[in-house]
Design an enzyme around this catalytic site. Structure first.
Site, PDB file in Angstrom:
ATOM      1  N   GLU A 208       0.592  20.093   2.668  1.00 38.29           N
ATOM      2  CA  GLU A 208      -0.476  21.103   2.546  1.00 38.29           C
ATOM      3  C   GLU A 208      -1.807  20.490   2.118  1.00 38.29           C
ATOM      4  O   GLU A 208      -2.842  21.143   2.202  1.00 38.29           O
ATOM      5  CB  GLU A 208      -0.044  22.216   1.572  1.00 38.29           C
ATOM      6  CG  GLU A 208      -0.250  21.943   0.094  1.00 38.29           C
ATOM      7  CD  GLU A 208       0.753  20.975  -0.517  1.00 38.29           C
ATOM      8  OE1 GLU A 208       1.472  20.282   0.234  1.00 38.29           O
ATOM      9  OE2 GLU A 208       0.806  20.891  -1.759  1.00 38.29           O
TER      10      GLU A 208
ATOM     11  N   HIS B 134       2.980  15.804   0.140  1.00 37.67           N
ATOM     12  CA  HIS B 134       2.326  17.115   0.217  1.00 37.67           C
ATOM     13  C   HIS B 134       1.652  17.369   1.560  1.00 37.67           C
ATOM     14  O   HIS B 134       0.460  17.094   1.714  1.00 37.67           O
ATOM     15  CB  HIS B 134       1.251  17.209  -0.877  1.00 37.67           C
ATOM     16  CG  HIS B 134       1.800  17.342  -2.248  1.00 37.67           C
ATOM     17  ND1 HIS B 134       1.886  18.547  -2.912  1.00 37.67           N
ATOM     18  CD2 HIS B 134       2.313  16.422  -3.093  1.00 37.67           C
ATOM     19  CE1 HIS B 134       2.417  18.361  -4.105  1.00 37.67           C
ATOM     20  NE2 HIS B 134       2.688  17.079  -4.249  1.00 37.67           N
TER      21      HIS B 134
ATOM     22  N   CYS C 151       7.310  18.912  -3.243  1.00 38.42           N
ATOM     23  CA  CYS C 151       7.196  18.273  -4.558  1.00 38.42           C
ATOM     24  C   CYS C 151       7.997  19.072  -5.591  1.00 38.42           C
ATOM     25  O   CYS C 151       9.215  19.076  -5.563  1.00 38.42           O
ATOM     26  CB  CYS C 151       5.728  18.109  -4.927  1.00 38.42           C
ATOM     27  SG  CYS C 151       5.449  16.972  -6.289  1.00 38.42           S
TER      28      CYS C 151
END
Lengths: 235, 80
Positions: free
Chosen positions: A200, A198, A89
């Site tokens: 994560e 994302h 991002c």
């Protein structure tokens, strides 16, 4: 053998540095906090540039973070192909501003901030960060950004396609208007990867829509510990 | 003291959603005849002393390096 050490950079305005560190730990590596103001990589084996709004996104997203003291260490090591770097991002935006990756991220064509679980398709499974996936594999991971519209000139897009450097694409269509549905790209050495969604945030069933994102971090570990073939340098 | 103005605009081929939103507002407010709006940035840079060629070359470098992203933006520079 000691676990590989993976640095996670905190800029003023970073939001996802803790989630990134957590994903690193769940994957089996040791997260190391790196500070934007220190030109010191602390001997880490790889670096994650996390999501957020570094320096308030003033000027352009990533434009000021690019010149942070820590970046003077990261940029040459990444450019040479030696240091694996994942930009998520805002981290992707910083990598483009740093010219470690081609193109730029502009405001979403829809004018809306997008926050949703997004299907993406792995196109290049031969990068340091995606070697654990299969080409064509679909992943469900969160996308949350206002400026995720990937643009590049036609020659750059053609080069990315020719060299299989589009790492992930949005399935069906790009919600932010990205050219060629591009969600993430890699550099010629395939050690630097940037993407808008994302991974994560998709590493635990309790908090994510899937655990599909964990593969980015386990791919890195496999690369660092030599349990998969090291991708050959393209250029 | 000299003042240098740097104008930064998205390249013509780059979509400008902000400009489009402003165009939509123009229509709603009854400002007819507006066919396009593109939004850019203006930087006012104050210098010590005169804006000679060497200083302007420095500011041009600054614009290329920081103020504009040449991948998506053009800039122009003038002394006020």
């Amino acid at each position: 053998m000691a676990a590989p050490r993976v640095g996670v950079v905190t800029f003023p305005g970073s939001l996802d540095d803790r989630d990134a560190a957590r994903a690193v730990r769940i994957a089996g590596a040791e997260p190391v906090s790196l500070w934007h103001g220190d030109a010191d990589l602390k001997g880490v084996d790889a670096v994650v540039l996390p999501g957020g709004f570094s320096y308030g996104d003033y000027l352009r997203c990533g434009a000021i973070a690019r010149f942070a003291p820590i970046m003077t260490e990261i940029v040459p090591a990444a450019r040479s192909g030696n240091l694996p770097v994942l930009g998520i991002c805002n981290g992707f935006q910083i990598l483009c501003e740093s010219q470690l990756l081609p193109g730029a991220l502009t405001r979403n064509a829809s004018r809306h901030f997008i926050c949703r679980d997004q299907l993406i398709r792995v196109e290049a499974a031969d990068t340091v960060w995606t070697n654990g996936y299969s080409p064509g594999q679909e992943l469900l991971i969160p996308l949350k950004s206002g400026e995720g519209n990937y643009v590049a000139d036609p020659e750059t897009i053609a080069e990315l396609k020719r060299d299989n450097r589009v790492v992930v694409r949005y399935v069906d269509s790009a919600p932010n208007g990205s050219m060629d549905n591009i969600a993430g790209v890699t550099n010629e050495h395939r050690n630097v990867v940037g993407l808008m969604p994302h991974p994560e945030h998709a590493v635990e069933a309790l908090t994510g829509p899937s655990t599909d994102g964990l593969g980015f971090f386990t791919s890195l570990l496999a690369h660092l510990t030599g349990s998969t073939p090291v991708p050959e340098t393209a250029g | 003291m000299a003042r240098v103005i740097v104008d930064v605009m998205l390249k013509p081929e780059i979509l400008d959603p902000q400009g489009q939103a402003i165009l939509g507002a123009c229509e709603r407010l009854g400002f007819s005849g507006v066919t396009q709006v593109r939004q850019g940035k203006r930087f006012e840079i104050d210098l010590e002393g005169e804006a000679d060629e060497a200083r302007l070359a420095e500011i041009r470098k600054l614009a290329e390096t920081l103020l504009a992203n040449p991948v998506i933006e053009d800039f122009s520079l003038r002394v006020e």
